[in-house]
Write a protein that holds these residues in place. Structure first.
Motif, PDB file in Angstrom:
ATOM      1  N   PRO A 142      -7.209  -9.390 -35.785  1.00 16.06           N
ATOM      2  CA  PRO A 142      -6.774  -9.899 -37.090  1.00 16.06           C
ATOM      3  C   PRO A 142      -7.443  -9.163 -38.247  1.00 16.06           C
ATOM      4  O   PRO A 142      -8.568  -8.684 -38.134  1.00 16.06           O
ATOM      5  CB  PRO A 142      -7.215 -11.360 -37.055  1.00 16.06           C
ATOM      6  N   GLN A 143      -6.724  -9.075 -39.336  1.00 14.05           N
ATOM      7  CA  GLN A 143      -7.273  -8.554 -40.583  1.00 14.05           C
ATOM      8  C   GLN A 143      -6.752  -9.427 -41.708  1.00 14.05           C
ATOM      9  O   GLN A 143      -5.578  -9.768 -41.744  1.00 14.05           O
ATOM     10  CB  GLN A 143      -6.852  -7.109 -40.829  1.00 14.05           C
ATOM     11  N   VAL A 144      -7.654  -9.796 -42.617  1.00 19.22           N
ATOM     12  CA  VAL A 144      -7.255 -10.592 -43.765  1.00 19.22           C
ATOM     13  C   VAL A 144      -7.436  -9.767 -45.031  1.00 19.22           C
ATOM     14  O   VAL A 144      -8.348  -8.946 -45.130  1.00 19.22           O
ATOM     15  CB  VAL A 144      -8.029 -11.923 -43.873  1.00 19.22           C
ATOM     16  N   TYR A 145      -6.537 -10.008 -45.965  1.00 22.05           N
ATOM     17  CA  TYR A 145      -6.612  -9.379 -47.287  1.00 22.05           C
ATOM     18  C   TYR A 145      -6.870 -10.494 -48.280  1.00 22.05           C
ATOM     19  O   TYR A 145      -6.069 -11.426 -48.393  1.00 22.05           O
ATOM     20  CB  TYR A 145      -5.300  -8.656 -47.610  1.00 22.05           C
ATOM     21  N   VAL A 146      -8.014 -10.435 -48.955  1.00 19.10           N
ATOM     22  CA  VAL A 146      -8.435 -11.499 -49.857  1.00 19.10           C
ATOM     23  C   VAL A 146      -8.906 -10.904 -51.174  1.00 19.10           C
ATOM     24  O   VAL A 146      -9.233  -9.719 -51.260  1.00 19.10           O
ATOM     25  CB  VAL A 146      -9.585 -12.328 -49.239  1.00 19.10           C
ATOM     26  N   ARG A 147      -8.945 -11.724 -52.198  1.00 17.78           N
ATOM     27  CA  ARG A 147      -9.621 -11.360 -53.450  1.00 17.78           C
ATOM     28  C   ARG A 147     -11.037 -11.881 -53.325  1.00 17.78           C
ATOM     29  O   ARG A 147     -11.247 -13.047 -52.995  1.00 17.78           O
ATOM     30  CB  ARG A 147      -8.935 -11.992 -54.655  1.00 17.78           C
ATOM     31  N   GLY A 148     -12.013 -11.011 -53.542  1.00 17.73           N
ATOM     32  CA  GLY A 148     -13.409 -11.405 -53.354  1.00 17.73           C
ATOM     33  C   GLY A 148     -13.887 -11.082 -51.951  1.00 17.73           C
ATOM     34  O   GLY A 148     -14.545 -11.895 -51.305  1.00 17.73           O
ATOM     35  N   GLU A 163     -15.708 -25.325 -48.043  1.00 13.47           N
ATOM     36  CA  GLU A 163     -16.212 -25.214 -49.418  1.00 13.47           C
ATOM     37  C   GLU A 163     -15.171 -24.501 -50.287  1.00 13.47           C
ATOM     38  O   GLU A 163     -14.904 -23.325 -50.095  1.00 13.47           O
ATOM     39  CB  GLU A 163     -17.526 -24.430 -49.452  1.00 13.47           C
ATOM     40  N   GLY A 164     -14.570 -25.246 -51.209  1.00 11.15           N
ATOM     41  CA  GLY A 164     -13.553 -24.673 -52.078  1.00 11.15           C
ATOM     42  C   GLY A 164     -12.192 -24.524 -51.424  1.00 11.15           C
ATOM     43  O   GLY A 164     -11.259 -24.020 -52.033  1.00 11.15           O
ATOM     44  N   GLY A 165     -12.074 -24.964 -50.175  1.00 12.21           N
ATOM     45  CA  GLY A 165     -10.818 -24.833 -49.450  1.00 12.21           C
ATOM     46  C   GLY A 165     -10.099 -26.167 -49.327  1.00 12.21           C
ATOM     47  O   GLY A 165     -10.367 -27.106 -50.075  1.00 12.21           O
ATOM     48  N   THR A 166      -9.183 -26.247 -48.374  1.00  8.48           N
ATOM     49  CA  THR A 166      -8.376 -27.439 -48.144  1.00  8.48           C
ATOM     50  C   THR A 166      -8.453 -27.823 -46.678  1.00  8.48           C
ATOM     51  O   THR A 166      -8.114 -27.016 -45.805  1.00  8.48           O
ATOM     52  CB  THR A 166      -6.898 -27.170 -48.518  1.00  8.48           C
ATOM     53  N   VAL A 167      -8.903 -29.035 -46.397  1.00  8.82           N
ATOM     54  CA  VAL A 167      -8.944 -29.533 -45.024  1.00  8.82           C
ATOM     55  C   VAL A 167      -7.576 -30.120 -44.699  1.00  8.82           C
ATOM     56  O   VAL A 167      -7.109 -31.032 -45.375  1.00  8.82           O
ATOM     57  CB  VAL A 167     -10.054 -30.586 -44.846  1.00  8.82           C
ATOM     58  N   ASP A 209      -9.401 -21.877 -45.949  1.00  4.71           N
ATOM     59  CA  ASP A 209     -10.583 -21.582 -46.753  1.00  4.71           C
ATOM     60  C   ASP A 209     -10.187 -21.209 -48.183  1.00  4.71           C
ATOM     61  O   ASP A 209      -9.000 -21.108 -48.511  1.00  4.71           O
ATOM     62  CB  ASP A 209     -11.463 -20.517 -46.088  1.00  4.71           C
ATOM     63  N   LYS A 210     -11.173 -21.041 -49.049  1.00  9.73           N
ATOM     64  CA  LYS A 210     -10.891 -20.785 -50.462  1.00  9.73           C
ATOM     65  C   LYS A 210     -10.225 -19.443 -50.706  1.00  9.73           C
ATOM     66  O   LYS A 210      -9.717 -19.196 -51.795  1.00  9.73           O
ATOM     67  CB  LYS A 210     -12.164 -20.909 -51.289  1.00  9.73           C
ATOM     68  N   PHE A 211     -10.165 -18.589 -49.689  1.00  8.50           N
ATOM     69  CA  PHE A 211      -9.478 -17.306 -49.821  1.00  8.50           C
ATOM     70  C   PHE A 211      -8.039 -17.374 -49.336  1.00  8.50           C
ATOM     71  O   PHE A 211      -7.326 -16.384 -49.337  1.00  8.50           O
ATOM     72  CB  PHE A 211     -10.254 -16.219 -49.066  1.00  8.50           C
ATOM     73  N   GLY A 212      -7.614 -18.571 -48.872  1.00  9.65           N
ATOM     74  CA  GLY A 212      -6.241 -18.758 -48.427  1.00  9.65           C
ATOM     75  C   GLY A 212      -6.016 -18.471 -46.962  1.00  9.65           C
ATOM     76  O   GLY A 212      -4.876 -18.407 -46.509  1.00  9.65           O
ATOM     77  N   VAL A 213      -7.091 -18.324 -46.173  1.00  7.92           N
ATOM     78  CA  VAL A 213      -6.976 -18.038 -44.743  1.00  7.92           C
ATOM     79  C   VAL A 213      -6.946 -19.357 -43.986  1.00  7.92           C
ATOM     80  O   VAL A 213      -7.807 -20.216 -44.164  1.00  7.92           O
ATOM     81  CB  VAL A 213      -8.134 -17.154 -44.264  1.00  7.92           C
ATOM     82  N   PHE A 214      -5.946 -19.527 -43.123  1.00  3.21           N
ATOM     83  CA  PHE A 214      -5.743 -20.735 -42.336  1.00  3.21           C
ATOM     84  C   PHE A 214      -6.518 -20.588 -41.019  1.00  3.21           C
ATOM     85  O   PHE A 214      -6.347 -19.615 -40.296  1.00  3.21           O
ATOM     86  CB  PHE A 214      -4.251 -20.920 -42.048  1.00  3.21           C
TER      87      PHE A 214
END
Length: 133
Positions: A12-18, A101-105, A123-128
Motif C-alpha cells: 500500500p501507498q498513501v498520498y496525504v497532505r502533511g 486523534e483528529g480522525g473519525t471512529v 485517521d486525520k489524513f483520510g486513510v481508512f
C-alpha cells in the motif's frame, strides 16, 4: 501470458497532505521504521517514504499532489488498510488511540463476528483503517 521468474509483490501507498507528520504518526501507531526516504527540495515533505516493520515493507507514504482528493472522510470508504495479528489488545489500543486523534471512529474498539478486538476508523489524513488483534 508471459511467465514471471520473480514473484509479484504488492504494497500500500498513501498520498496525504502533511506527509512528515503522517509518517511520524504511523511509526508511533505501528512501531514502524523509515527504511527509505526521499524528501522534497525544501525538506518539508516526502516525495516517497517507505515504512518497514521487522525488515518487511509495511507501507509507503507520499505528499499528495494538488489534484489528489484529500477531503476529510467521515464514512466508510471503498478501500481500507487492514492491520491484523497485532499481537495484543494493548498494541491495537495504542494504534487506535494514535489514529483516532483528529480522525473519525467508525466502529469503536470491540469484537466483531470474526475478531475479538478490532476497530474501523479514518485517521486525520483520510486513510481508512481496520485494526485488529
Amino acid at each position: 501470458m508471459k511467465e514471471r521468474n520473480i514473484p509479484m509483490k504488492i504494497s500500500p501507498q498513501v498520498y496525504v497532505r502533511g506527509s512528515i507528520e503522517a509518517v511520524e504518526m504511523y511509526c508511533r501507531a505501528f512501531g514502524a521504521e523509515i527504511s527509505f526516504q526521499i524528501k522534497d527540495s525544501e525538506n518539508k515533505a516526502y516525495q516517497h517514504c517507505e515504512l518497514s516493520i521487522n525488515g518487511q515493507l509495511f507501507m509507503a507514504v507520499s505528499e499528495a499532489p494538488d489534484i489528489c482528493d484529500v477531503s476529510k472522510k467521515l464514512v466508510w470508504q471503498t478501500m481500507a488498510f487492514n492491520v491484523f495479528d497485532m499481537g495484543s489488545e494493548e498494541a491495537v489500543r495504542n494504534a487506535y488511540d494514535i489514529l483516532r486523534e483528529g480522525g473519525t471512529v467508525i466502529d469503536p474498539l470491540g469484537p466483531c463476528d470474526w475478531n475479538p478486538f478490532c476497530s474501523n476508523l479514518i485517521d486525520k489524513f483520510g486513510v481508512f483503517w481496520w485494526i485488529a488483534i
